[in-house]
Design an enzyme around this catalytic site. Structure first.
Site, PDB file in Angstrom:
ATOM      1  N   CYS A   1      37.714  43.811  36.957  1.00  6.90           N
ATOM      2  CA  CYS A   1      38.222  43.316  35.683  1.00  6.90           C
ATOM      3  C   CYS A   1      37.065  42.855  34.797  1.00  6.90           C
ATOM      4  O   CYS A   1      36.588  41.735  34.916  1.00  6.90           O
ATOM      5  CB  CYS A   1      39.218  42.177  35.910  1.00  6.90           C
ATOM      6  SG  CYS A   1      39.914  41.557  34.374  1.00  6.90           S
TER       7      CYS A   1
ATOM      8  N   CYS B   1      37.856  39.851  32.662  1.00  5.59           N
ATOM      9  CA  CYS B   1      37.836  38.570  33.386  1.00  5.59           C
ATOM     10  C   CYS B   1      36.396  38.118  33.664  1.00  5.59           C
ATOM     11  O   CYS B   1      36.075  36.948  33.551  1.00  5.59           O
ATOM     12  CB  CYS B   1      38.530  38.677  34.743  1.00  5.59           C
ATOM     13  SG  CYS B   1      40.040  39.613  34.770  1.00  5.59           S
ATOM     14  N   ASP B   2      35.559  39.033  34.084  1.00  6.49           N
ATOM     15  CA  ASP B   2      34.271  38.640  34.673  1.00  6.49           C
ATOM     16  C   ASP B   2      33.042  39.030  33.864  1.00  6.49           C
ATOM     17  O   ASP B   2      31.950  38.532  34.126  1.00  6.49           O
ATOM     18  CB  ASP B   2      34.120  39.290  36.071  1.00  6.49           C
ATOM     19  CG  ASP B   2      35.235  38.854  37.013  1.00  6.49           C
ATOM     20  OD1 ASP B   2      35.753  37.743  36.828  1.00  6.49           O
ATOM     21  OD2 ASP B   2      35.582  39.629  37.919  1.00  6.49           O
TER      22      ASP B   2
END
Ligand code: NAP
Length: 320
Positions: free
Chosen positions: A140, A143-144
């Site tokens: 992701c 997300c990261d």
């Protein structure tokens, strides 16, 4: 009553342990209401001590995935929710009340059911990939991708569809170079996404390549990838601080045994526009198990709220 899933080796391997995908991520900087800051005292006060003791230490950031999930779980418990740490392995939606069979063999009856079993990101299945999950390997980018470890470093994205290209485009904001590793010589992605990636000065496509091994060490996490060729070229090694998978997701719908109408990609089909209804009256679906498009914590949480309201109103209308 909530079935949160069983704590089993099969679920660990499948990334389907209790608390779901969010529990497998680190910082969550985009969940409304949790800005960057020190949540330590709040977490200590809100979460039962025995569970708090098991949580990773809080660093100064927005809530982490496990923190958000523990807070949500505790909030449900505070409202009287009974939580059962088992999987549902079979359902009978052809009878009323519905019948559900849990992984410990017990059966349960329900007048209404909300399915919120999520989806899991596909990984390549390499042992070296498993070793560096959360230490440079991620599925992701949104997300990261903004984490300091990836800033101004070369990164690898695997896949040739819209997700992979979107990840590559997003990561190019932070990375020095993004290598897109694709197993063919043609992208699957839409033309517009493909053009954007191919013309991007920081994105370099490595055609006809698959990842043979993720390279790294315990101190730095990922340091590179070893790439095999699908057309007989010699292997090559690329230096990279991270590897992002963009090779699709698999919704957790197998246990439904096709008793709900699914999309061709096996996601649950929402059958009424702007509602969480499914093909069976009284069964509702929320979150990523019915959504292959937004896939964000906040959109999943919001559709959970919608499903709860839909189920409550449906039950009210049934006079139960
Ligand atoms: P996808 O379209 O199924 O693409 C998956 C990609 O991963 C393919 O290029 C595939 O290669 C590759 N792949 C699959 N398994 C692999 C493996 N084991 N090793 C190496 N490569 C592998 O999935 P997606 O990109 O997640 O997209 C899903 C849907 O969401 C699509 O309909 C897409 O259009 C949509 N979407 C849209 C947007 C947008 O419009 N902004 C963004 C994201 C997703 P092959 O090509 O060789 O099969």
């Amino acid at each position: 009553m909530v079935f949160e899933g069983a704590i089993s080796e099969a679920n660990r391997q499948n990334s389907t342990l209790p608390l779901g995908q969010l529990n497998l991520t680190t910082e969550v900087e985009n969940f409304p209401g949790f800005p960057h800051g020190d949540l330590e005292a709040y977490l200590d006060s809100a979460i039962a001590p025995d569970r708090r003791a098991l949580m990773p230490p809080h660093e100064k950031h927005g809530a982490s995935g496990p923190e958000l999930m523990e807070l949500m779980r505790q909030q449900a418990v505070n409202f009287g929710t009974r939580i059962i740490t088992e999987d549902i392995v079979a359902v009978q939606f052809g009878q009323r009340p519905f019948q559900l069979t849990a992984s410990d063999g017990k059966t349960y009856q329900a007048r209404a059911v909300i399915v919120a079993t999520g989806a899991r990101a596909n990984y390549l299945g390499l042992p070296s990939e498993e070793r560096f999950k959360n230490r440079g390997v991620s599925a992701c980018a949104i997300c990261d991708g903004a984490l300091p470890r990836f800033r101004n470093k070369p990164l690898v994205v695997v896949g040739g569809g819209d997700s992979a290209l979107e990840e590559a485009d997003y990561l190019a904001k932070f990375a020095a170079t993004v290598y897109l590793v694709h197993r063919r010589d043609q992208l699957r992605a839409s033309k517009i996404m493909a053009r954007r990636a191919l013309e991007h000065p920081k994105i370099k496509v490595l055609w006809n390549r698959t990842v043979a091994e993720v390279l790294g060490n315990d101190t730095d996490g990922v340091t590179g990838v070893r790439l095999a060729s699908t057309v007989g070229e010699p292997e090559m090694t690329v230096e990279a601080a991270g590897m992002f998978l963009g090779i699709g997701h698999t919704p957790n719908t197998a246990f439904l045994q096709d008793q709900l109408e699914l999309t061709p990609k096996k996601y649950i089909k929402w059958t009424v526009p702007f509602r969480t209804n499914t093909s069976v009256e009284g069964v509702f679906a929320a979150g990523d198990v019915a959504d292959d498009y937004y896939r964000q914590a906040i959109t999943a949480a919001a559709s959970g709220c919608m499903a709860a309201i839909d189920a409550e109103r449906w039950l009210g209308a049934q006079d139960h």
